[in-house]
Motif scaffolding. Structure first.
Motif, PDB file in Angstrom:
ATOM      1  N   LEU A   1       0.803  -1.225   0.000  1.00 50.73           N
ATOM      2  CA  LEU A   1       0.000   0.000   0.000  1.00 50.73           C
ATOM      3  C   LEU A   1       0.837   1.277   0.000  1.00 50.73           C
ATOM      4  CD1 LEU A   1      -2.746  -1.078   2.578  1.00 50.73           C
ATOM      5  CD2 LEU A   1      -2.988  -0.897   0.098  1.00 50.73           C
ATOM      6  N   GLY A   2       2.151   1.135   0.112  1.00 54.66           N
ATOM      7  CA  GLY A   2       3.002   2.318   0.089  1.00 54.66           C
ATOM      8  C   GLY A   2       2.916   3.152   1.356  1.00 54.66           C
ATOM      9  N   LEU A   3       2.519   2.535   2.496  1.00 58.87           N
ATOM     10  CA  LEU A   3       2.354   3.260   3.755  1.00 58.87           C
ATOM     11  C   LEU A   3       3.541   3.005   4.683  1.00 58.87           C
ATOM     12  CD1 LEU A   3      -1.401   2.469   4.556  1.00 58.87           C
ATOM     13  CD2 LEU A   3      -0.488   4.545   3.505  1.00 58.87           C
TER      14      LEU A   3
ATOM     15  N   PRO B   1      -1.229   7.474   9.785  1.00 56.10           N
ATOM     16  CA  PRO B   1      -2.434   7.083  10.528  1.00 56.10           C
ATOM     17  C   PRO B   1      -3.176   5.909   9.911  1.00 56.10           C
ATOM     18  CG  PRO B   1      -2.724   9.229   9.435  1.00 56.10           C
ATOM     19  CD  PRO B   1      -1.281   8.886   9.347  1.00 56.10           C
ATOM     20  N   GLU B   2      -3.141   5.780   8.578  1.00 51.07           N
ATOM     21  CA  GLU B   2      -3.830   4.657   7.924  1.00 51.07           C
ATOM     22  C   GLU B   2      -3.226   3.314   8.347  1.00 51.07           C
ATOM     23  OE1 GLU B   2      -2.705   7.315   6.260  1.00 51.07           O
ATOM     24  OE2 GLU B   2      -4.049   7.872   4.587  1.00 51.07           O
ATOM     25  N   THR B   3      -1.905   3.299   8.596  1.00 44.57           N
ATOM     26  CA  THR B   3      -1.238   2.057   9.017  1.00 44.57           C
ATOM     27  C   THR B   3      -1.762   1.606  10.368  1.00 44.57           C
ATOM     28  OG1 THR B   3       0.755   2.763   7.837  1.00 44.57           O
ATOM     29  CG2 THR B   3       0.994   0.963   9.414  1.00 44.57           C
ATOM     30  N   THR B   4      -1.865   2.537  11.310  1.00 42.41           N
ATOM     31  CA  THR B   4      -2.384   2.210  12.648  1.00 42.41           C
ATOM     32  C   THR B   4      -3.821   1.741  12.562  1.00 42.41           C
ATOM     33  OG1 THR B   4      -0.948   3.913  13.596  1.00 42.41           O
ATOM     34  CG2 THR B   4      -2.752   3.115  14.978  1.00 42.41           C
ATOM     35  N   LYS B   5      -4.612   2.410  11.735  1.00 40.59           N
ATOM     36  CA  LYS B   5      -6.022   2.042  11.567  1.00 40.59           C
ATOM     37  C   LYS B   5      -6.164   0.636  10.996  1.00 40.59           C
ATOM     38  CE  LYS B   5     -10.241   3.701   9.257  1.00 40.59           C
ATOM     39  NZ  LYS B   5     -10.787   4.692   8.295  1.00 40.59           N
TER      40      LYS B   5
ATOM     41  N   LEU C   1      -3.925  -1.793  11.129  1.00 40.22           N
ATOM     42  CA  LEU C   1      -3.427  -2.780  12.087  1.00 40.22           C
ATOM     43  C   LEU C   1      -4.472  -3.100  13.146  1.00 40.22           C
ATOM     44  CD1 LEU C   1      -1.204  -4.561  13.178  1.00 40.22           C
ATOM     45  CD2 LEU C   1      -0.261  -2.585  14.398  1.00 40.22           C
ATOM     46  N   GLU C   2      -5.133  -2.074  13.673  1.00 39.02           N
ATOM     47  CA  GLU C   2      -6.172  -2.301  14.699  1.00 39.02           C
ATOM     48  C   GLU C   2      -7.288  -3.182  14.152  1.00 39.02           C
ATOM     49  OE1 GLU C   2      -7.425   1.564  15.872  1.00 39.02           O
ATOM     50  OE2 GLU C   2      -5.652   1.965  17.109  1.00 39.02           O
ATOM     51  N   ASP C   3      -7.768  -2.860  12.955  1.00 39.98           N
ATOM     52  CA  ASP C   3      -8.833  -3.662  12.349  1.00 39.98           C
ATOM     53  C   ASP C   3      -8.327  -5.052  11.973  1.00 39.98           C
ATOM     54  OD1 ASP C   3     -10.879  -1.786  12.514  1.00 39.98           O
ATOM     55  OD2 ASP C   3     -10.314  -0.825  10.639  1.00 39.98           O
ATOM     56  N   PHE C   4      -7.064  -5.133  11.566  1.00 39.88           N
ATOM     57  CA  PHE C   4      -6.511  -6.409  11.138  1.00 39.88           C
ATOM     58  C   PHE C   4      -6.396  -7.386  12.308  1.00 39.88           C
ATOM     59  CE2 PHE C   4      -3.058  -9.244   9.731  1.00 39.88           C
ATOM     60  CZ  PHE C   4      -3.619  -9.678   8.532  1.00 39.88           C
ATOM     61  N   LEU C   5      -6.026  -6.890  13.485  1.00 42.12           N
ATOM     62  CA  LEU C   5      -5.940  -7.750  14.673  1.00 42.12           C
ATOM     63  C   LEU C   5      -7.316  -8.302  15.047  1.00 42.12           C
ATOM     64  CD1 LEU C   5      -3.415  -5.692  16.850  1.00 42.12           C
ATOM     65  CD2 LEU C   5      -2.977  -7.797  15.575  1.00 42.12           C
ATOM     66  N   THR C   6      -8.352  -7.465  14.942  1.00 49.79           N
ATOM     67  CA  THR C   6      -9.726  -7.919  15.167  1.00 49.79           C
ATOM     68  C   THR C   6     -10.122  -8.957  14.124  1.00 49.79           C
ATOM     69  OG1 THR C   6     -10.300  -5.732  16.034  1.00 49.79           O
ATOM     70  CG2 THR C   6     -12.128  -7.160  15.414  1.00 49.79           C
ATOM     71  N   PHE C   7      -9.740  -8.703  12.898  1.00 51.74           N
ATOM     72  CA  PHE C   7     -10.002  -9.592  11.765  1.00 51.74           C
ATOM     73  C   PHE C   7      -9.370 -10.968  12.001  1.00 51.74           C
ATOM     74  CE2 PHE C   7      -8.010 -11.009   7.737  1.00 51.74           C
ATOM     75  CZ  PHE C   7      -9.119 -11.162   6.922  1.00 51.74           C
ATOM     76  N   MET C   8      -8.124 -10.996  12.501  1.00 52.57           N
ATOM     77  CA  MET C   8      -7.402 -12.248  12.731  1.00 52.57           C
ATOM     78  C   MET C   8      -8.057 -13.085  13.822  1.00 52.57           C
ATOM     79  SD  MET C   8      -4.900 -12.622  10.632  1.00 52.57           S
ATOM     80  CE  MET C   8      -4.086 -13.950  11.469  1.00 52.57           C
TER      81      MET C   8
ATOM     82  N   ARG D   1     -14.225  -2.516   7.159  1.00 48.76           N
ATOM     83  CA  ARG D   1     -13.496  -1.259   7.397  1.00 48.76           C
ATOM     84  C   ARG D   1     -12.144  -1.268   6.671  1.00 48.76           C
ATOM     85  NH1 ARG D   1     -15.514  -2.008  12.732  1.00 48.76           N
ATOM     86  NH2 ARG D   1     -13.497  -2.819  13.418  1.00 48.76           N
ATOM     87  N   ILE D   2     -11.441  -2.412   6.722  1.00 48.34           N
ATOM     88  CA  ILE D   2     -10.160  -2.518   6.018  1.00 48.34           C
ATOM     89  C   ILE D   2     -10.382  -2.334   4.518  1.00 48.34           C
ATOM     90  CG2 ILE D   2      -8.211  -4.019   5.457  1.00 48.34           C
ATOM     91  CD1 ILE D   2      -8.630  -5.392   8.160  1.00 48.34           C
ATOM     92  N   SER D   3     -11.433  -2.964   3.992  1.00 46.04           N
ATOM     93  CA  SER D   3     -11.749  -2.840   2.566  1.00 46.04           C
ATOM     94  C   SER D   3     -12.000  -1.391   2.185  1.00 46.04           C
ATOM     95  CB  SER D   3     -12.979  -3.686   2.216  1.00 46.04           C
ATOM     96  OG  SER D   3     -12.733  -5.056   2.423  1.00 46.04           O
ATOM     97  N   SER D   4     -12.737  -0.674   3.033  1.00 45.11           N
ATOM     98  CA  SER D   4     -13.018   0.746   2.770  1.00 45.11           C
ATOM     99  C   SER D   4     -11.730   1.560   2.775  1.00 45.11           C
ATOM    100  CB  SER D   4     -13.986   1.302   3.816  1.00 45.11           C
ATOM    101  OG  SER D   4     -15.227   0.636   3.742  1.00 45.11           O
TER     102      SER D   4
END
Length: 413
Positions: free
Chosen positions: A193-195, A200-204, A206-213, A237-240
């Motif tokens: 994603l080039g981040l 801030p998008e990286t932190t966002k 990661l938070e959603d990704f941990l919930t996803f996992m 949310r990650i998709s958005s």
């Protein structure tokens, strides 16, 4: 009169429950009586649950676990069971596993428990079948081939590794699994994603990704507050977020149409992905999620296993260090490693191969028989699940000498 009505109501409810329970037991055991002489030996265990809980009982990754040891000793390397609410043939046989994987899309197809497609979506490479899976796989191979040898890709990996190591200097101890996950996540987000980690998008994400996992290993109950429901929402949310990043990148690219060829040549993973005409917009978003999933979990786990095994094998550690020091001695100070340097790391590759074998990062996969499949003396009925178990093959003493030892030198032959 009220007591009489209550009695008959209770009796009716009891009869109904007994009837439903009878249907469940019949449905559970019915496959046992179909073509019994041809289906592999085994047992179905409890109604509904079958032997799922025993199969999922935790054990070290470099062991078979009591379930497989017990069933293989009683029924052989191929046996039937009832796992994840369905009749299943479990294969600990190398040749049958190879046969199953070689006939992907012909005799068998990918078929995971409902939790996986429910969270990942039907366009995930783990879930998709047929033409969709082939398109996704071909796109993945093309993108990886183009990206992996780019200097920017290799330099980013080296820079992130140095940053992580530098951050340990003043710490009395580190939890390596967490550090490995942090490293792999930062690398994959930067590449895909080039981040950078600071954005801030990286932190966002990661938070959603941990919930996803967490939701991937939960019961598929879409009830507000459950891990599964939270994971489905986190995926949306990650998709958005990913769609917004893609749209932002697309606008930037359209504004740079006048850029010269050298600038286009240095385009990153996301830039290349946007130019893939064979994938739809949703497939591209799903592809990014697959990349995050693969990079975050399996790669970090493999890194942790390598460190663990090397800690128990001083000889292998010394040979690995010597190989790296030799390559580094041929470089200038602060000069990055290139693809040719990595290709010289023969013993490093042996260590990785042995960690994959001995550590069993991927223990088994889920497949479903598309038709009745005859293999040797076995019949795998149409619609039954099939579980090729890689752990049993990796730790088979008839295939690997000293199979329960970490021995990277076995890959030299």
């Amino acid at each position: 009169m009220a007591e009489f009505v209550s009695f008959w109501l209770l009796l009716l409810v009891s009869m109904l429950l007994a009837f439903v329970l009878g249907l469940i037991i019949l449905n559970h055991n019915l496959p046992l009586f179909l073509r019994l002489s041809h289906v592999p030996k085994g047992t179905f265990g409890l109604p509904l649950l079958g032997e799922t809980l025993s199969f999922l009982k935790p054990h070290s990754s470099n062991s078979l676990g009591t379930f497989l040891q017990d069933h293989c000793s009683r029924y052989g390397k191929v046996f039937k069971s009832h796992l994840f609410f369905t009749p299943t043939v479990v294969s600990c046989d190398a040749e049958l596993n190879y046969f199953i994987l070689q006939n992907e899309g012909k005799l068998f197809q990918c078929s995971y428990p409902k939790t996986i497609p429910g969270i990942l979506g039907n366009l995930s490479m783990l879930v998709a079948v047929g033409d969709t899976h082939r398109r996704l796989r071909n796109a993945a191979l093309s993108l990886v081939t183009i990206t992996k040898s780019k200097p920017e890709f290799l330099n980013d990996i080296e820079n992130f590794a140095i940053q992580i190591l530098d951050s340990w200097k003043d710490k009395p101890q580190v939890i390596f699994c967490e550090e490995a996950r942090k490293f792999t996540f930062n690398v994959i987000v930067k590449q895909v994603l080039g981040l950078t980690p600071e954005e801030p998008e990286t932190t966002k994400i990661l938070e959603d990704f941990l919930t996803f996992m967490k939701g991937l290993i939960s019961l598929p109950l879409y009830i507000p507050g459950t891990p599964y429901a939270r994971a489905v929402k986190a995926r949306r949310r990650i998709s958005s977020t990913v769609k917004a990043i893609i749209e932002k990148r697309r606008r930037r690219s359209s504004n740079n149409n006048s850029a010269d060829n050298s600038e286009k040549k240095n385009s990153d993973f996301l830039e290349i992905l946007l130019c893939v005409d064979t994938l739809s917009e949703d497939e591209k978003v799903s592809f990014v999620l697959d990349s995050l999933l693969g990079g975050y979990e399996t790669t970090s786990l493999l890194m942790a296993l390598v460190v663990h095994f090397l800690g128990q094998s001083p000889t292998a550690l010394e040979q690995l260090k010597l190989e790296h020091q030799t390559i580094r001695s041929m470089k200038q100070n602060n000069e990055h490693l290139n693809w040719e340097d990595y290709k010289k790391m023969d013993f490093t590759q042996n260590v990785i191969n042995e960690a994959l074998r001995y550590g069993n990062v991927v223990k088994f996969v889920h497949r479903k028989a598309l038709k009745d499949v005859k293999y040797r003396d076995y019949l795998i009925p149409s619609g039954w699940k099939v579980l090729p178990v890689f752990t049993a093959v990796h730790l088979d003493p008839s295939l690997h000498a000293n199979a329960f030892q970490f021995h990277p030198w076995r890959w030299e032959v």
